[in-house]
Design an enzyme around this catalytic site. Structure first.
Site, PDB file in Angstrom:
ATOM      1  N   GLU A  34      82.237  72.808  63.578  1.00  0.00           N
ATOM      2  CA  GLU A  34      82.439  72.970  62.150  1.00  0.00           C
ATOM      3  C   GLU A  34      81.766  74.305  61.792  1.00  0.00           C
ATOM      4  O   GLU A  34      80.547  74.446  61.908  1.00  0.00           O
ATOM      5  CB  GLU A  34      81.808  71.807  61.388  1.00  0.00           C
ATOM      6  CG  GLU A  34      81.651  72.039  59.889  1.00  0.00           C
ATOM      7  CD  GLU A  34      82.941  72.429  59.214  1.00  0.00           C
ATOM      8  OE1 GLU A  34      82.967  73.548  58.655  1.00  0.00           O
ATOM      9  OE2 GLU A  34      83.899  71.641  59.247  1.00  0.00           O
ATOM     10  N   LEU A  35      82.545  75.270  61.356  1.00  0.00           N
ATOM     11  CA  LEU A  35      82.033  76.627  61.199  1.00  0.00           C
ATOM     12  C   LEU A  35      81.022  76.766  60.066  1.00  0.00           C
ATOM     13  O   LEU A  35      80.306  77.773  60.014  1.00  0.00           O
ATOM     14  CB  LEU A  35      83.198  77.598  60.999  1.00  0.00           C
ATOM     15  CG  LEU A  35      84.135  77.742  62.206  1.00  0.00           C
ATOM     16  CD1 LEU A  35      85.309  78.644  61.868  1.00  0.00           C
ATOM     17  CD2 LEU A  35      83.388  78.262  63.419  1.00  0.00           C
ATOM     18  N   ASN A  77      92.343  79.666  51.376  1.00  0.00           N
ATOM     19  CA  ASN A  77      92.432  80.027  49.963  1.00  0.00           C
ATOM     20  C   ASN A  77      92.351  78.733  49.160  1.00  0.00           C
ATOM     21  O   ASN A  77      93.355  78.065  48.925  1.00  0.00           O
ATOM     22  CB  ASN A  77      93.739  80.770  49.695  1.00  0.00           C
ATOM     23  CG  ASN A  77      93.762  81.422  48.326  1.00  0.00           C
ATOM     24  OD1 ASN A  77      93.010  81.045  47.433  1.00  0.00           O
ATOM     25  ND2 ASN A  77      94.622  82.409  48.162  1.00  0.00           N
ATOM     26  N   TYR A  87      87.471  82.597  47.135  1.00  0.00           N
ATOM     27  CA  TYR A  87      88.200  83.231  48.223  1.00  0.00           C
ATOM     28  C   TYR A  87      88.231  84.747  48.052  1.00  0.00           C
ATOM     29  O   TYR A  87      88.041  85.500  49.015  1.00  0.00           O
ATOM     30  CB  TYR A  87      89.615  82.668  48.266  1.00  0.00           C
ATOM     31  CG  TYR A  87      90.430  83.117  49.444  1.00  0.00           C
ATOM     32  CD1 TYR A  87      90.121  82.712  50.738  1.00  0.00           C
ATOM     33  CD2 TYR A  87      91.548  83.929  49.265  1.00  0.00           C
ATOM     34  CE1 TYR A  87      90.880  83.107  51.822  1.00  0.00           C
ATOM     35  CE2 TYR A  87      92.321  84.328  50.340  1.00  0.00           C
ATOM     36  CZ  TYR A  87      91.985  83.927  51.618  1.00  0.00           C
ATOM     37  OH  TYR A  87      92.750  84.333  52.686  1.00  0.00           O
ATOM     38  N   ALA A 137      98.466  90.407  53.494  1.00  0.00           N
ATOM     39  CA  ALA A 137      98.974  90.097  52.154  1.00  0.00           C
ATOM     40  C   ALA A 137      99.791  88.811  52.209  1.00  0.00           C
ATOM     41  O   ALA A 137      99.265  87.717  52.058  1.00  0.00           O
ATOM     42  CB  ALA A 137      99.790  91.259  51.603  1.00  0.00           C
ATOM     43  N   GLU A 138     101.081  88.937  52.472  1.00  0.00           N
ATOM     44  CA  GLU A 138     101.970  87.769  52.484  1.00  0.00           C
ATOM     45  C   GLU A 138     102.439  87.516  53.913  1.00  0.00           C
ATOM     46  O   GLU A 138     103.308  88.218  54.432  1.00  0.00           O
ATOM     47  CB  GLU A 138     103.160  87.997  51.558  1.00  0.00           C
ATOM     48  CG  GLU A 138     102.783  88.366  50.125  1.00  0.00           C
ATOM     49  CD  GLU A 138     102.002  87.284  49.414  1.00  0.00           C
ATOM     50  OE1 GLU A 138     102.191  86.095  49.755  1.00  0.00           O
ATOM     51  OE2 GLU A 138     101.211  87.613  48.517  1.00  0.00           O
TER      52      GLU A 138
END
Length: 281
Positions: free
Chosen positions: A82-83, A113, A173, A204-205
């Site tokens: 678990e980071l 996000n 985020y 980006a996307e």
């Protein structure tokens, strides 16, 4: 073209021409490397002959990925942590060093996000978002640093356009990604004496499982997706995980031996090119 770990599509050996970046047998830790952008990065590194090591908490997706890689003849490792838990992170990195004897590179990729905004969020949610999206970048980098000093390795941080464009309703985020950009420059300066290069690939996307899940929340999901892709200047399409991975692999390799402290946007021009382009095309 290289097929990456997006959804159920798995990485296939020899499905694209090897770039020969000199990464053979390099041990590279990739956080969140079982799917999405991280999966694409692991897939490409494996095809380059590196030994990527997936680090994350999702045992189901990690074990599934490892099985598929082994069936296709790849050497890919893993460590479970678990980071947001420093003790688990330390144990995981210790196990990687014990198993492989070295670490040559780090890709800080994991994050989400999570929609923690200013108006409707809370202080506790904001702090948790920073932990989920930024603090482990620092933690993992610090844990692998002694190894990178020995190997003169490289660090690549994965970032997001939200750090420079904003998005609305996602303060945690966006702040975390601003931190990723800043840490990239800060570490590049601090690690100059060790010849450790640090760069950031800003996304980006990119159509990942998480992105697809978000798109599917809309009743008019096809129209929503089209409205987004129509705003991407280059070819009116989303960036692929393969395209992100190509740049990451280059930055990890000696082919980018004099590149450090850079924020590199792999986004089809989405972040910086004139929005008037969308009206004219």
């Amino acid at each position: 073209m290289l097929r990456s770990l997006v959804g159920s599509e798995m990485c296939i050996r020899d499905s694209f021409k090897n770039m020969d970046l000199g990464l053979k047998n390099k041990v590279i830790v990739v956080t969140g490397g079982s799917k999405g952008i991280g999966g694409g990065i692991v897939c490409l590194l494996a095809n380059e002959g590196a030994i990527p090591v997936i680090l994350g908490r999702n045992k189901e997706s990690i074990f599934k990925a490892i099985i598929d890689y082994k069936q296709n003849g790849y050497e890919v490792g893993y460590a479970i942590a678990e980071l947001t838990n420093p003790n688990q992170c330390e144990a995981a990195i210790d196990s990687i060093i014990k198993n492989y004897g070295r670490i040559d590179g780090l890709v800080n990729n994991a994050g989400v996000n999570d929609g923690v905004g200013l108006e409707n969020g809370s202080y506790e949610e904001f702090i948790n978002s920073i932990k989920r999206n930024l603090a482990h970048y620092y933690q993992i980098a610090q844990l692998v640093l002694p190894q990178l000093k020995k190997t003169k390795g490289a660090i690549v941080n994965i970032g997001s356009k939200t750090s420079v464009t904003g998005q609305g309703g996602t303060s945690g985020y966006a702040a975390a990604n601003g931190g990723r950009n800043a840490l990239t420059r800060e570490w590049a300066v601090e690690l100059l004496p060790y010849a450790i290069r640090v760069n950031c690939v800003v996304v980006a996307e990119c159509f990942t499982p998480l992105y697809e899940k978000w798109i599917n929340t809309f009743d008019n999901k096809d129209e929503k997706l089209a409205a987004i892709t129509n705003k991407i200047p280059l070819e009116k399409r989303m960036t692929t995980t393969e395209e992100i991975a190509n740049t990451v692999a280059f930055l990890l390799s000696e082919r980018s031996s004099h590149t450090t402290g850079q924020l590199i946007y792999v986004d089809g021009g989405y972040t910086h090119l004139d929005r008037a382009l969308n009206a004219n095309n």
